[in-house]
Enzyme design. Structure first.
Site, PDB file in Angstrom:
ATOM      1  N   GLY A  31       0.719  -1.469  -0.018  1.00  0.00           N
ATOM      2  CA  GLY A  31       0.181  -0.003  -0.001  1.00  0.00           C
ATOM      3  C   GLY A  31       0.863   1.270  -0.041  1.00  0.00           C
ATOM      4  O   GLY A  31       2.076   1.191  -0.193  1.00  0.00           O
ATOM      5  N   GLY A  33       1.220   5.041   2.307  1.00  0.00           N
ATOM      6  CA  GLY A  33       0.908   5.846   3.351  1.00  0.00           C
ATOM      7  C   GLY A  33       1.526   7.485   3.086  1.00  0.00           C
ATOM      8  O   GLY A  33       1.986   7.660   2.106  1.00  0.00           O
ATOM      9  N   GLY A  34       1.454   8.083   4.347  1.00  0.00           N
ATOM     10  CA  GLY A  34       1.849   9.371   4.452  1.00  0.00           C
ATOM     11  C   GLY A  34       3.369   9.734   4.015  1.00  0.00           C
ATOM     12  O   GLY A  34       3.686  10.711   3.306  1.00  0.00           O
ATOM     13  N   MET A  35       4.183   8.721   4.213  1.00  0.00           N
ATOM     14  CA  MET A  35       5.698   8.777   4.099  1.00  0.00           C
ATOM     15  C   MET A  35       6.097   8.184   2.679  1.00  0.00           C
ATOM     16  O   MET A  35       6.970   8.956   2.140  1.00  0.00           O
ATOM     17  CB  MET A  35       6.192   7.719   5.233  1.00  0.00           C
ATOM     18  CG  MET A  35       7.589   7.650   5.030  1.00  0.00           C
ATOM     19  SD  MET A  35       8.446   6.643   6.103  1.00  0.00           S
ATOM     20  CE  MET A  35       8.031   7.087   7.603  1.00  0.00           C
ATOM     21  N   VAL A  38       4.709   1.033   0.693  1.00  0.00           N
ATOM     22  CA  VAL A  38       5.085   0.176   1.585  1.00  0.00           C
ATOM     23  C   VAL A  38       4.997  -1.058   0.793  1.00  0.00           C
ATOM     24  O   VAL A  38       4.141  -1.493   0.169  1.00  0.00           O
ATOM     25  CB  VAL A  38       3.881   0.071   2.917  1.00  0.00           C
ATOM     26  CG1 VAL A  38       4.356  -0.992   3.760  1.00  0.00           C
ATOM     27  CG2 VAL A  38       3.698   1.541   3.570  1.00  0.00           C
ATOM     28  N   LYS A  53       9.371   0.477   3.917  1.00  0.00           N
ATOM     29  CA  LYS A  53       8.577   1.714   3.804  1.00  0.00           C
ATOM     30  C   LYS A  53       9.809   2.612   3.091  1.00  0.00           C
ATOM     31  O   LYS A  53      10.720   2.931   3.534  1.00  0.00           O
ATOM     32  CB  LYS A  53       8.059   2.424   5.136  1.00  0.00           C
ATOM     33  CG  LYS A  53       6.804   1.676   5.694  1.00  0.00           C
ATOM     34  CD  LYS A  53       6.238   2.722   6.816  1.00  0.00           C
ATOM     35  CE  LYS A  53       4.842   2.126   7.389  1.00  0.00           C
ATOM     36  NZ  LYS A  53       4.458   2.759   8.312  1.00  0.00           N
ATOM     37  N   ASP A 147       0.596  10.687  16.141  1.00  0.00           N
ATOM     38  CA  ASP A 147      -0.544  10.280  15.290  1.00  0.00           C
ATOM     39  C   ASP A 147      -1.126   9.201  15.681  1.00  0.00           C
ATOM     40  O   ASP A 147      -1.226   8.293  14.801  1.00  0.00           O
ATOM     41  CB  ASP A 147       0.209  10.353  13.917  1.00  0.00           C
ATOM     42  CG  ASP A 147      -0.989  10.343  12.824  1.00  0.00           C
ATOM     43  OD1 ASP A 147      -2.081  10.977  13.170  1.00  0.00           O
ATOM     44  OD2 ASP A 147      -0.655   9.991  11.630  1.00  0.00           O
TER      45      ASP A 147
END
Length: 489
Positions: A31, A33-35, A38, A53, A147
């Site tokens: 998937g 993510g914000g970073m 992944v 990541k 978070d």
């Protein structure tokens, strides 16, 4: 999906896709993510699955951010806790900065909430306790998550709760804003109001607030605050007013409702000082389930469980050789009789005991072992009492004598339980007093606002009445003056 299909590319024009980052062989994409993206990967040196990541280009092009990213990843790697997703490595390869973390073969709590809509009190409390334990460990290492939300709480296939992105959330958040993609200043649904005002100057209490909001969501299936935009949501949080958990879910005990309200206090100084304080209260309430009910029983067999003592069994090989039934029966009867006689003799032995009477005066009495035990059980004889066998002997503590060992253990457990109950009641009373104080402040604030509103209305109506009265007095005169000037009849 093959590894080549799932691997990141160096650029749009690159013909070959990357299959390895360092010692990690990329298997498939999990998937984004914000970073960044992944991937599921395999650490070839240790033959284990990991999650990789990678950093987005906008982060990777900022040297200061990359430096901070490495620093936070190394700090995260120092965390060793069963409820924290572990960090294995951080590095750069093929132009990609990446971090390798523990692979969780389960789902996030957001996935479970999408499916279940609402959790039982036992399940929700068990998850929150695990998160509190993880965050307490992180806070001791000077790491703040910033978070906390159901998306960052993972549950393995065996029912073990894991907090994800500890440390990394802080690195990503620092240079983001509400208008950028990613987590930014945190998830508006769960973050505290002070984090929206200035994300760089928050402490561990921001995690307590967000976890309180997550607890609220687990128990009600709703969010404490709402708004069509992030700004409206933040403004709603600034008011500090939200419907109580107990109003939306009447099964929630009042003391748990008060606890969540204190976790989500608008002012950080009104929240709990640390996670350990909340854990102590929750454990005293004894609301948590032994395991998560929504995890399949067989799959959850690897989750930590309390092992209860059972009766030991003697194998046939180790068992003594049997005699005839009559011999065995006679031997057992004789053994029971001897044991009973010995016990009766011990119980009737007289001891000198130094203890306090009802008036609080220290006295020395003569009592049998049975009488002393009964006094200790009834609470008449304090655990600080001392005994001796003869008048010339030296007094020693009750716990030092084998005759009183068992009764003293029971009494000690009872005293601890009583102290725990008293401590629990004191904490509940403290939360209740805090709740009452805030209700009184809210009442007087509403009263003042209402009084000022009435005063403003009266002034407004007075001004209108005054204008009408002046019009009544001067409009006829004004009309006559205009008529004279214009020679009107």
């Amino acid at each position: 999906m093959s590894s080549s299909e799932a691997s990141p590319q160096k650029g749009a024009s690159s013909a070959n896709k990357i299959t390895h980052l360092g010692e990690f062989r990329l298997k498939r994409k999990l998937g984004a993510g914000g970073m960044g993206d992944v991937y599921l990967a395999e650490q070839e040196s240790l033959d284990r699955k990991v999650a990789i990541k990678t950093l987005k280009k906008k982060f990777a092009n900022d040297p200061k951010f990359v430096e901070r990213f490495y620093r936070e990843a190394k700090a995260m790697a120092k965390l060793d806790h069963p409820n924290v997703v572990r960090c294995y490595a951080v590095g750069e390869d093929h132009g990609f900065h990446y971090v390798a973390i523990e692979y969780i073969d389960g789902k996030s709590m957001q996935d479970w909430m999408d499916e279940l809509k609402q959790l039982s009190i036992g399940d929700a409390t068990l998850i929150i306790l695990a998160c509190l334990d993880a965050l307490s460990h992180a806070h001791e290492s000077k790491l703040i998550h910033r978070d906390i939300k159901p998306d960052n709480i993972l549950v393995t296939s065996k029912g073990v709760v894991k907090v994800a992105d500890l440390g990394l959330a802080k690195a990503v958040d620092e240079d983001n804003s509400m208008t950028q993609s990613g987590t930014g200043l945190g998830t508006p649904l769960y973050m505290p109001p002070e984090q929206a005002r200035n994300a760089k100057h928050v402490d561990h209490r921001t995690d307590i607030y967000a976890l309180g909001g997550t607890f609220y969501n687990f128990l009600t299936g709703k969010f404490p605050f709402s708004g069509d935009t992030a700004l409206e949501l933040i403004m709603a949080k600034e008011s500090g007013k939200f419907e109580s958990v107990r109003k939306l879910n009447p099964e929630v005990p009042e003391k748990l409702d008060l606890l969540i309200e204190k976790m989500m206090a608008k002012n950080p100084d009104h929240r709990f000082k640390n996670c350990a304080e909340i854990m102590s209260l929750l454990e005293d309430m004894e609301l948590e389930s032994p395991s998560l009910s929504f995890i399949d029983g067989e799959a959850a067999s690897g989750a930590p469980r309390v092992r209860r003592k059972g009766k030991s069994k003697v194998s046939s090989a180790a068992a003594p050789k049997r005699s005839s039934g009559h011999e065995v029966s006679s031997a057992k009867d004789a053994e029971r009789s001897t044991s009973k006689n010995k016990k009766e003799v011990v119980e009737q032995r007289v001891w000198f005991i130094q203890h306090q009477n009802a008036a609080g005066k220290t006295i020395v009495s003569k009592m049998t072992v049975a009488q002393i035990k009964q006094g200790v059980k009834a609470g008449v004889i304090n655990t600080t009492a001392k005994v001796k066998r003869t008048a010339e002997g030296q007094f020693i503590g009750l716990a030092q004598c084998p005759e009183f060992d068992s009764v003293m253990q029971v009494r000690t457990i009872k005293d601890k339980a009583d102290a725990r109950a008293t401590n629990m009641q004191d904490k509940i009373n403290e939360i209740s007093r805090d709740y009452d104080r805030r209700n009184r402040r809210r009442f007087f604030k509403n009263l003042a606002e209402g009084t000022w509103g009435w005063i403003t209305l009266i002034i407004y109506l007075g001004v209108i009445a005054g204008i009408c009265y002046l019009g009544y007095l001067f409009i006829p005169e004004l009309w006559r003056w205009i008529a004279v000037k214009l020679n009107l009849s």
